[in-house]
Design an enzyme around this catalytic site. Structure first.
Site, PDB file in Angstrom:
ATOM      1  N   LYS A 240      32.030  36.720  35.477  1.00  0.00           N
ATOM      2  CA  LYS A 240      31.950  36.279  36.870  1.00  0.00           C
ATOM      3  C   LYS A 240      30.622  35.584  37.146  1.00  0.00           C
ATOM      4  O   LYS A 240      30.570  34.588  37.884  1.00  0.00           O
ATOM      5  CB  LYS A 240      32.149  37.469  37.816  1.00  0.00           C
ATOM      6  CG  LYS A 240      33.550  38.059  37.767  1.00  0.00           C
ATOM      7  CD  LYS A 240      34.621  37.017  38.102  1.00  0.00           C
ATOM      8  CE  LYS A 240      36.014  37.595  38.086  1.00  0.00           C
ATOM      9  NZ  LYS A 240      37.054  36.581  38.380  1.00  0.00           N
TER      10      LYS A 240
ATOM     11  N   ASP B 224      50.144  29.719  30.879  1.00  0.00           N
ATOM     12  CA  ASP B 224      48.913  30.346  30.411  1.00  0.00           C
ATOM     13  C   ASP B 224      47.819  29.283  30.444  1.00  0.00           C
ATOM     14  O   ASP B 224      47.868  28.310  29.677  1.00  0.00           O
ATOM     15  CB  ASP B 224      49.099  30.887  28.989  1.00  0.00           C
ATOM     16  CG  ASP B 224      47.952  31.785  28.558  1.00  0.00           C
ATOM     17  OD1 ASP B 224      46.805  31.540  28.993  1.00  0.00           O
ATOM     18  OD2 ASP B 224      48.193  32.725  27.777  1.00  0.00           O
TER      19      ASP B 224
ATOM     20  N   GLY C 282      49.705  38.257  40.635  1.00  0.00           N
ATOM     21  CA  GLY C 282      48.877  39.440  40.452  1.00  0.00           C
ATOM     22  C   GLY C 282      48.635  40.153  41.770  1.00  0.00           C
ATOM     23  O   GLY C 282      49.181  39.782  42.816  1.00  0.00           O
TER      24      GLY C 282
ATOM     25  N   TYR D 274      34.161  39.924  46.082  1.00  0.00           N
ATOM     26  CA  TYR D 274      34.678  41.131  46.693  1.00  0.00           C
ATOM     27  C   TYR D 274      34.281  42.363  45.933  1.00  0.00           C
ATOM     28  O   TYR D 274      33.987  42.330  44.756  1.00  0.00           O
ATOM     29  CB  TYR D 274      36.187  41.116  46.937  1.00  0.00           C
ATOM     30  CG  TYR D 274      37.029  40.126  46.205  1.00  0.00           C
ATOM     31  CD1 TYR D 274      37.183  38.839  46.687  1.00  0.00           C
ATOM     32  CD2 TYR D 274      37.702  40.498  45.060  1.00  0.00           C
ATOM     33  CE1 TYR D 274      37.999  37.944  46.028  1.00  0.00           C
ATOM     34  CE2 TYR D 274      38.515  39.602  44.412  1.00  0.00           C
ATOM     35  CZ  TYR D 274      38.655  38.329  44.885  1.00  0.00           C
ATOM     36  OH  TYR D 274      39.464  37.452  44.225  1.00  0.00           O
TER      37      TYR D 274
ATOM     38  N   SER E 272      33.140  38.557  42.261  1.00  0.00           N
ATOM     39  CA  SER E 272      33.077  40.008  42.292  1.00  0.00           C
ATOM     40  C   SER E 272      31.666  40.485  42.572  1.00  0.00           C
ATOM     41  O   SER E 272      30.684  39.819  42.225  1.00  0.00           O
ATOM     42  CB  SER E 272      33.548  40.553  40.936  1.00  0.00           C
ATOM     43  OG  SER E 272      33.229  41.912  40.782  1.00  0.00           O
TER      44      SER E 272
ATOM     45  N   TYR F 100      32.999  41.826  31.718  1.00  0.00           N
ATOM     46  CA  TYR F 100      33.737  41.339  32.888  1.00  0.00           C
ATOM     47  C   TYR F 100      32.766  40.785  33.929  1.00  0.00           C
ATOM     48  O   TYR F 100      32.931  39.670  34.434  1.00  0.00           O
ATOM     49  CB  TYR F 100      34.575  42.467  33.503  1.00  0.00           C
ATOM     50  CG  TYR F 100      35.082  42.128  34.883  1.00  0.00           C
ATOM     51  CD1 TYR F 100      36.109  41.213  35.056  1.00  0.00           C
ATOM     52  CD2 TYR F 100      34.512  42.695  36.020  1.00  0.00           C
ATOM     53  CE1 TYR F 100      36.568  40.875  36.322  1.00  0.00           C
ATOM     54  CE2 TYR F 100      34.954  42.371  37.290  1.00  0.00           C
ATOM     55  CZ  TYR F 100      35.981  41.456  37.429  1.00  0.00           C
ATOM     56  OH  TYR F 100      36.414  41.116  38.680  1.00  0.00           O
TER      57      TYR F 100
ATOM     58  N   ASP G 279      51.170  31.650  36.756  1.00  0.00           N
ATOM     59  CA  ASP G 279      50.841  32.993  36.277  1.00  0.00           C
ATOM     60  C   ASP G 279      51.472  33.132  34.898  1.00  0.00           C
ATOM     61  O   ASP G 279      52.600  32.661  34.686  1.00  0.00           O
ATOM     62  CB  ASP G 279      51.398  34.046  37.249  1.00  0.00           C
ATOM     63  CG  ASP G 279      50.738  35.405  37.095  1.00  0.00           C
ATOM     64  OD1 ASP G 279      50.774  35.949  35.978  1.00  0.00           O
ATOM     65  OD2 ASP G 279      50.191  35.909  38.092  1.00  0.00           O
TER      66      ASP G 279
ATOM     67  N   ASP H 246      29.606  51.335  33.968  1.00  0.00           N
ATOM     68  CA  ASP H 246      29.806  51.628  35.391  1.00  0.00           C
ATOM     69  C   ASP H 246      28.494  51.513  36.168  1.00  0.00           C
ATOM     70  O   ASP H 246      27.472  52.099  35.786  1.00  0.00           O
ATOM     71  CB  ASP H 246      30.373  53.035  35.584  1.00  0.00           C
ATOM     72  CG  ASP H 246      31.886  53.063  35.513  1.00  0.00           C
ATOM     73  OD1 ASP H 246      32.504  51.997  35.661  1.00  0.00           O
ATOM     74  OD2 ASP H 246      32.448  54.154  35.318  1.00  0.00           O
TER      75      ASP H 246
ATOM     76  N   LYS I 117      30.735  53.989  30.047  1.00  0.00           N
ATOM     77  CA  LYS I 117      29.829  52.860  29.834  1.00  0.00           C
ATOM     78  C   LYS I 117      30.201  51.685  30.740  1.00  0.00           C
ATOM     79  O   LYS I 117      31.369  51.397  30.949  1.00  0.00           O
ATOM     80  CB  LYS I 117      29.886  52.400  28.375  1.00  0.00           C
ATOM     81  CG  LYS I 117      29.254  53.360  27.390  1.00  0.00           C
ATOM     82  CD  LYS I 117      29.296  52.801  25.966  1.00  0.00           C
ATOM     83  CE  LYS I 117      28.656  53.758  24.979  1.00  0.00           C
ATOM     84  NZ  LYS I 117      28.711  53.211  23.595  1.00  0.00           N
TER      85      LYS I 117
END
Length: 337
Positions: A155, A59, A11, A179, A126, A151, A32, A300, A298
Protein backbone atom coordinates in the site's frame (compact mmCIF):
# COMPACT_ATOMS: atom_id res chain seq x y z
CA UNK A 1 -24.99 7.77 -16.85
CA UNK A 2 -21.23 7.99 -16.33
CA UNK A 3 -19.42 4.67 -16.62
CA UNK A 4 -17.17 3.75 -13.68
CA UNK A 5 -14.79 0.78 -13.54
CA UNK A 6 -14.55 -1.04 -10.22
CA UNK A 7 -11.72 -3.56 -9.98
CA UNK A 8 -12.26 -6.29 -7.42
CA UNK A 9 -15.89 -5.25 -7.50
CA UNK A 10 -17.27 -8.57 -6.26
CA UNK A 11 -15.06 -8.50 -3.19
CA UNK A 12 -16.14 -7.31 0.22
CA UNK A 13 -15.67 -3.54 0.04
CA UNK A 14 -15.92 -3.53 -3.75
CA UNK A 15 -19.41 -5.02 -3.84
CA UNK A 16 -20.75 -2.55 -1.28
CA UNK A 17 -19.23 0.28 -3.32
CA UNK A 18 -20.84 -1.04 -6.51
CA UNK A 19 -24.20 -0.85 -4.72
CA UNK A 20 -23.50 2.71 -3.56
CA UNK A 21 -22.42 3.76 -7.07
CA UNK A 22 -25.50 2.30 -8.73
CA UNK A 23 -27.74 3.91 -6.14
CA UNK A 24 -26.00 7.22 -6.93
CA UNK A 25 -26.82 6.85 -10.63
CA UNK A 26 -23.55 5.59 -12.09
CA UNK A 27 -23.19 2.82 -14.66
CA UNK A 28 -20.75 0.29 -13.22
CA UNK A 29 -18.37 -2.12 -14.92
CA UNK A 30 -16.79 -4.72 -12.64
CA UNK A 31 -13.66 -6.77 -13.17
CA UNK A 32 -12.76 -9.51 -10.71
CA UNK A 33 -10.80 -12.74 -11.00
CA UNK A 34 -12.96 -14.41 -8.31
CA UNK A 35 -9.87 -15.50 -6.35
CA UNK A 36 -11.41 -14.28 -3.10
CA UNK A 37 -14.99 -13.61 -4.11
CA UNK A 38 -18.02 -15.29 -5.67
CA UNK A 39 -20.03 -14.72 -8.84
CA UNK A 40 -23.11 -15.08 -6.61
CA UNK A 41 -22.41 -11.60 -5.25
CA UNK A 42 -23.98 -10.28 -8.46
CA UNK A 43 -27.29 -11.74 -7.27
CA UNK A 44 -27.02 -9.78 -4.04
CA UNK A 45 -26.24 -6.56 -5.89
CA UNK A 46 -29.26 -7.16 -8.14
CA UNK A 47 -31.52 -7.81 -5.15
CA UNK A 48 -30.52 -4.50 -3.54
CA UNK A 49 -30.37 -2.18 -6.57
CA UNK A 50 -32.59 -3.95 -9.15
CA UNK A 51 -29.72 -3.80 -11.64
CA UNK A 52 -26.65 -5.88 -12.42
CA UNK A 53 -23.33 -4.23 -13.24
CA UNK A 54 -21.51 -5.30 -16.37
CA UNK A 55 -19.04 -7.98 -15.29
CA UNK A 56 -15.88 -9.49 -16.75
CA UNK A 57 -13.80 -12.23 -15.16
CA UNK A 58 -10.32 -10.77 -15.56
CA UNK A 59 -7.03 -11.25 -13.74
CA UNK A 60 -5.29 -7.87 -13.88
CA UNK A 61 -1.92 -9.60 -13.57
CA UNK A 62 -2.36 -10.41 -17.26
CA UNK A 63 -0.97 -7.24 -18.80
CA UNK A 64 -2.19 -7.90 -22.37
CA UNK A 65 -5.76 -8.71 -21.31
CA UNK A 66 -5.80 -5.65 -19.06
CA UNK A 67 -4.74 -3.48 -22.00
CA UNK A 68 -7.40 -5.03 -24.22
CA UNK A 69 -10.09 -4.56 -21.57
CA UNK A 70 -9.31 -0.87 -21.07
CA UNK A 71 -9.27 -0.25 -24.81
CA UNK A 72 -12.71 -1.84 -24.99
CA UNK A 73 -13.93 0.40 -22.17
CA UNK A 74 -12.25 3.58 -23.34
CA UNK A 75 -15.30 5.61 -22.25
CA UNK A 76 -14.92 5.11 -18.49
CA UNK A 77 -14.93 8.31 -16.44
CA UNK A 78 -13.27 6.91 -13.36
CA UNK A 79 -11.67 3.85 -11.79
CA UNK A 80 -12.02 2.61 -8.22
CA UNK A 81 -9.25 0.10 -7.62
CA UNK A 82 -9.88 -2.59 -5.00
CA UNK A 83 -8.36 -5.64 -6.68
CA UNK A 84 -5.58 -6.80 -4.34
CA UNK A 85 -4.63 -9.41 -1.79
CA UNK A 86 -5.42 -8.04 1.64
CA UNK A 87 -4.45 -10.23 4.63
CA UNK A 88 -1.58 -9.06 6.84
CA UNK A 89 -0.74 -12.53 8.17
CA UNK A 90 -0.85 -14.17 4.75
CA UNK A 91 1.40 -11.46 3.32
CA UNK A 92 4.09 -12.27 5.89
CA UNK A 93 4.05 -15.92 4.80
CA UNK A 94 3.76 -15.27 1.05
CA UNK A 95 5.20 -11.83 0.27
CA UNK A 96 5.88 -12.42 -3.43
CA UNK A 97 2.20 -13.12 -4.11
CA UNK A 98 1.38 -9.76 -2.54
CA UNK A 99 3.98 -7.82 -4.49
CA UNK A 100 2.87 -9.38 -7.76
CA UNK A 101 -0.85 -9.02 -7.14
CA UNK A 102 -0.89 -5.60 -5.49
CA UNK A 103 1.90 -3.75 -7.29
CA UNK A 104 2.03 -5.20 -10.82
CA UNK A 105 -1.71 -4.89 -11.36
CA UNK A 106 -1.67 -1.26 -10.23
CA UNK A 107 1.11 -0.44 -12.68
CA UNK A 108 -0.68 -2.10 -15.59
CA UNK A 109 -3.84 -0.11 -14.84
CA UNK A 110 -2.00 3.20 -14.49
CA UNK A 111 -0.04 2.66 -17.70
CA UNK A 112 -3.28 2.50 -19.67
CA UNK A 113 -5.14 5.22 -17.76
CA UNK A 114 -2.17 7.55 -18.13
CA UNK A 115 -2.84 7.59 -21.88
CA UNK A 116 -6.25 9.22 -21.37
CA UNK A 117 -6.72 12.97 -21.66
CA UNK A 118 -8.22 12.99 -18.18
CA UNK A 119 -8.16 10.17 -15.64
CA UNK A 120 -9.88 9.90 -12.25
CA UNK A 121 -8.56 7.21 -9.92
CA UNK A 122 -9.63 6.16 -6.41
CA UNK A 123 -7.10 3.92 -4.66
CA UNK A 124 -8.06 1.44 -1.98
CA UNK A 125 -5.35 2.22 0.54
CA UNK A 126 -5.01 1.38 4.20
CA UNK A 127 -4.01 2.66 7.61
CA UNK A 128 -1.18 0.12 7.39
CA UNK A 129 0.75 2.75 5.38
CA UNK A 130 1.49 4.45 8.71
CA UNK A 131 3.12 1.40 10.29
CA UNK A 132 3.09 1.64 14.09
CA UNK A 133 2.37 5.32 14.56
CA UNK A 134 3.88 7.06 17.60
CA UNK A 135 0.93 9.35 18.26
CA UNK A 136 -2.81 8.64 18.32
CA UNK A 137 -5.09 9.45 16.63
CA UNK A 138 -3.38 9.07 13.25
CA UNK A 139 -3.67 12.06 10.93
CA UNK A 140 -2.91 12.21 7.21
CA UNK A 141 0.26 14.09 8.16
CA UNK A 142 1.52 11.27 10.39
CA UNK A 143 4.89 9.92 9.22
CA UNK A 144 4.85 7.04 6.78
CA UNK A 145 7.02 4.67 8.79
CA UNK A 146 8.52 1.32 7.89
CA UNK A 147 5.66 -1.03 7.06
CA UNK A 148 4.94 -3.80 9.55
CA UNK A 149 4.04 -6.31 6.82
CA UNK A 150 4.43 -6.93 3.07
CA UNK A 151 0.73 -6.07 2.70
CA UNK A 152 1.29 -2.68 4.31
CA UNK A 153 4.37 -2.17 2.16
CA UNK A 154 2.38 -2.78 -1.03
CA UNK A 155 0.00 0.00 0.00
CA UNK A 156 2.92 2.35 0.68
CA UNK A 157 4.47 1.46 -2.68
CA UNK A 158 1.09 1.83 -4.39
CA UNK A 159 0.57 5.33 -3.05
CA UNK A 160 4.12 6.32 -4.06
CA UNK A 161 3.55 5.05 -7.62
CA UNK A 162 0.27 6.98 -7.88
CA UNK A 163 1.85 10.17 -6.50
CA UNK A 164 4.65 9.97 -9.04
CA UNK A 165 2.12 9.41 -11.82
CA UNK A 166 0.20 12.48 -10.70
CA UNK A 167 3.39 14.56 -10.62
CA UNK A 168 4.28 13.54 -14.15
CA UNK A 169 0.77 14.04 -15.54
CA UNK A 170 -1.30 16.92 -14.19
CA UNK A 171 -4.38 15.52 -15.97
CA UNK A 172 -4.21 12.40 -13.81
CA UNK A 173 -6.28 12.90 -10.65
CA UNK A 174 -6.22 10.47 -7.74
CA UNK A 175 -7.50 10.08 -4.20
CA UNK A 176 -6.11 7.48 -1.81
CA UNK A 177 -8.61 6.41 0.84
CA UNK A 178 -6.75 5.05 3.84
CA UNK A 179 -9.30 2.99 5.65
CA UNK A 180 -8.85 1.47 8.98
CA UNK A 181 -10.81 -1.76 9.64
CA UNK A 182 -14.00 -2.20 7.59
CA UNK A 183 -16.50 -4.60 9.14
CA UNK A 184 -20.20 -5.40 8.93
CA UNK A 185 -22.53 -6.03 6.01
CA UNK A 186 -25.17 -4.27 3.97
CA UNK A 187 -28.30 -3.57 6.01
CA UNK A 188 -30.31 -5.76 3.62
CA UNK A 189 -28.14 -8.79 4.50
CA UNK A 190 -27.89 -9.47 0.75
CA UNK A 191 -24.10 -8.90 0.60
CA UNK A 192 -21.36 -9.02 3.20
CA UNK A 193 -17.89 -10.31 3.96
CA UNK A 194 -17.50 -13.73 2.36
CA UNK A 195 -13.99 -15.08 2.96
CA UNK A 196 -12.97 -18.22 1.10
CA UNK A 197 -11.53 -20.76 3.51
CA UNK A 198 -10.39 -19.73 6.98
CA UNK A 199 -11.11 -16.02 7.59
CA UNK A 200 -8.05 -13.79 7.84
CA UNK A 201 -9.98 -10.96 9.53
CA UNK A 202 -11.36 -10.76 13.05
CA UNK A 203 -15.08 -10.16 12.55
CA UNK A 204 -15.92 -12.98 10.12
CA UNK A 205 -13.97 -15.33 12.39
CA UNK A 206 -16.09 -14.11 15.31
CA UNK A 207 -19.37 -14.59 13.46
CA UNK A 208 -18.32 -18.01 12.13
CA UNK A 209 -17.38 -19.06 15.65
CA UNK A 210 -20.69 -17.73 16.96
CA UNK A 211 -22.59 -19.76 14.36
CA UNK A 212 -20.59 -22.94 14.96
CA UNK A 213 -18.67 -22.98 11.68
CA UNK A 214 -15.45 -22.46 13.68
CA UNK A 215 -14.86 -24.13 17.02
CA UNK A 216 -12.93 -21.34 18.71
CA UNK A 217 -11.52 -17.86 18.07
CA UNK A 218 -7.85 -17.22 18.79
CA UNK A 219 -7.01 -13.80 20.25
CA UNK A 220 -3.41 -13.03 19.36
CA UNK A 221 -1.88 -11.74 22.58
CA UNK A 222 -3.21 -10.02 25.69
CA UNK A 223 -0.02 -8.40 26.99
CA UNK A 224 0.13 -5.38 24.69
CA UNK A 225 0.32 -1.93 26.26
CA UNK A 226 -3.44 -1.33 25.98
CA UNK A 227 -6.21 -1.19 28.59
CA UNK A 228 -7.08 -4.89 28.29
CA UNK A 229 -3.84 -6.07 26.68
CA UNK A 230 -5.31 -6.78 23.23
CA UNK A 231 -4.68 -4.89 19.98
CA UNK A 232 -6.75 -1.79 19.23
CA UNK A 233 -8.19 -0.90 15.84
CA UNK A 234 -10.67 1.60 14.40
CA UNK A 235 -13.54 -0.59 13.18
CA UNK A 236 -15.73 1.12 10.58
CA UNK A 237 -18.95 -0.07 8.94
CA UNK A 238 -18.37 -1.17 5.35
CA UNK A 239 -21.38 0.85 4.13
CA UNK A 240 -19.74 4.02 5.50
CA UNK A 241 -16.56 3.07 3.61
CA UNK A 242 -18.49 2.44 0.39
CA UNK A 243 -20.24 5.80 0.61
CA UNK A 244 -16.88 7.54 1.03
CA UNK A 245 -15.73 6.12 -2.33
CA UNK A 246 -18.74 7.65 -4.09
CA UNK A 247 -18.12 11.02 -2.43
CA UNK A 248 -14.41 10.90 -3.35
CA UNK A 249 -15.24 10.02 -6.95
CA UNK A 250 -17.72 12.88 -7.20
CA UNK A 251 -15.03 15.22 -5.81
CA UNK A 252 -12.78 14.34 -8.75
CA UNK A 253 -15.53 14.37 -11.38
CA UNK A 254 -16.72 17.79 -10.20
CA UNK A 255 -13.15 19.17 -10.12
CA UNK A 256 -13.47 19.97 -6.44
CA UNK A 257 -10.08 18.51 -5.51
CA UNK A 258 -7.38 20.90 -4.35
CA UNK A 259 -4.47 18.78 -5.58
CA UNK A 260 -4.31 16.05 -8.20
CA UNK A 261 -3.24 13.61 -5.46
CA UNK A 262 -5.09 13.66 -2.16
CA UNK A 263 -5.30 11.21 0.76
CA UNK A 264 -7.99 10.82 3.39
CA UNK A 265 -8.34 8.63 6.47
CA UNK A 266 -11.58 6.66 6.74
CA UNK A 267 -12.43 5.66 10.28
CA UNK A 268 -14.71 6.42 13.18
CA UNK A 269 -12.05 8.16 15.23
CA UNK A 270 -12.52 5.62 18.05
CA UNK A 271 -10.28 2.68 18.83
CA UNK A 272 -11.74 -0.64 20.00
CA UNK A 273 -9.79 -3.57 21.39
CA UNK A 274 -10.23 -7.16 20.23
CA UNK A 275 -11.99 -7.97 23.50
CA UNK A 276 -14.32 -4.99 23.06
CA UNK A 277 -15.27 -6.25 19.60
CA UNK A 278 -16.02 -9.66 21.11
CA UNK A 279 -18.15 -7.99 23.80
CA UNK A 280 -20.03 -6.04 21.10
CA UNK A 281 -20.78 -9.30 19.28
CA UNK A 282 -22.02 -10.88 22.49
CA UNK A 283 -24.33 -7.90 23.08
CA UNK A 284 -25.98 -7.93 19.65
CA UNK A 285 -26.18 -11.73 19.33
CA UNK A 286 -27.01 -12.62 22.95
CA UNK A 287 -24.40 -15.37 22.67
CA UNK A 288 -21.20 -16.10 24.57
CA UNK A 289 -18.24 -16.49 22.24
CA UNK A 290 -15.76 -19.33 22.61
CA UNK A 291 -12.30 -17.77 22.44
CA UNK A 292 -8.81 -18.28 23.85
CA UNK A 293 -5.70 -16.13 24.21
CA UNK A 294 -2.75 -17.34 22.13
CA UNK A 295 0.71 -16.03 21.24
CA UNK A 296 1.16 -12.68 19.52
CA UNK A 297 1.20 -12.66 15.71
CA UNK A 298 4.06 -11.27 13.62
CA UNK A 299 3.27 -8.08 11.69
CA UNK A 300 0.46 -6.87 13.97
CA UNK A 301 0.39 -3.17 14.86
CA UNK A 302 -0.54 -2.62 18.51
CA UNK A 303 -2.80 0.43 18.21
CA UNK A 304 -4.27 2.28 15.24
CA UNK A 305 -7.24 4.63 15.12
CA UNK A 306 -7.98 7.57 12.87
CA UNK A 307 -8.15 11.30 13.11
CA UNK A 308 -11.06 11.87 10.71
CA UNK A 309 -11.12 15.69 10.70
CA UNK A 310 -9.82 15.98 7.14
CA UNK A 311 -12.34 13.50 5.73
CA UNK A 312 -15.12 15.20 7.69
CA UNK A 313 -14.31 18.79 6.74
CA UNK A 314 -12.60 18.56 3.33
CA UNK A 315 -14.17 15.46 1.80
CA UNK A 316 -17.52 16.07 3.43
CA UNK A 317 -17.86 12.52 4.74
CA UNK A 318 -18.46 11.14 8.22
CA UNK A 319 -19.04 7.65 9.57
CA UNK A 320 -22.67 7.13 10.62
CA UNK A 321 -22.71 3.63 12.08
CA UNK A 322 -21.52 2.39 15.50
CA UNK A 323 -19.51 -0.71 16.38
CA UNK A 324 -22.69 -2.43 17.58
CA UNK A 325 -24.44 -1.49 14.31
CA UNK A 326 -21.63 -3.08 12.33
CA UNK A 327 -21.47 -6.22 14.48
CA UNK A 328 -25.25 -6.62 14.31
CA UNK A 329 -25.20 -6.42 10.50
CA UNK A 330 -22.27 -8.87 10.33
CA UNK A 331 -24.14 -11.35 12.54
CA UNK A 332 -27.35 -11.07 10.50
CA UNK A 333 -25.34 -11.63 7.31
CA UNK A 334 -23.65 -14.71 8.81
CA UNK A 335 -27.04 -16.18 9.59
CA UNK A 336 -28.01 -16.07 5.90
CA UNK A 337 -25.01 -18.20 4.84
Amino acid sequence: MLKILVTGGLGYIGSHTVVALQEAGFKVVVVDNLSNSSIKVLDGILAITSQVPEFENLDLRDKLKTQQFLKKHYDIFGVIHFAASKAVGESVGNPLLYYENNVNTLIYLLQELNKKKNANFIFSSSCTVYGQADVMPITEESPIKLAESPYGNTKQIGEAIIKDTCKSNLNFNAIALRYFNPIGAHTSSKIGELPIGVPQNLVPYITQTGSGVREQLSVFGDTYSTLDGTCIRDYIHVVDVANAHVIALQRLLNNEHQYNFEAFNLGTGTGSSVLEVIQSFERVSNKKLNYKIVDKRKGDVVTAYADTNKANSVLGWKAKYSLDDAMDSAWKWQQTL
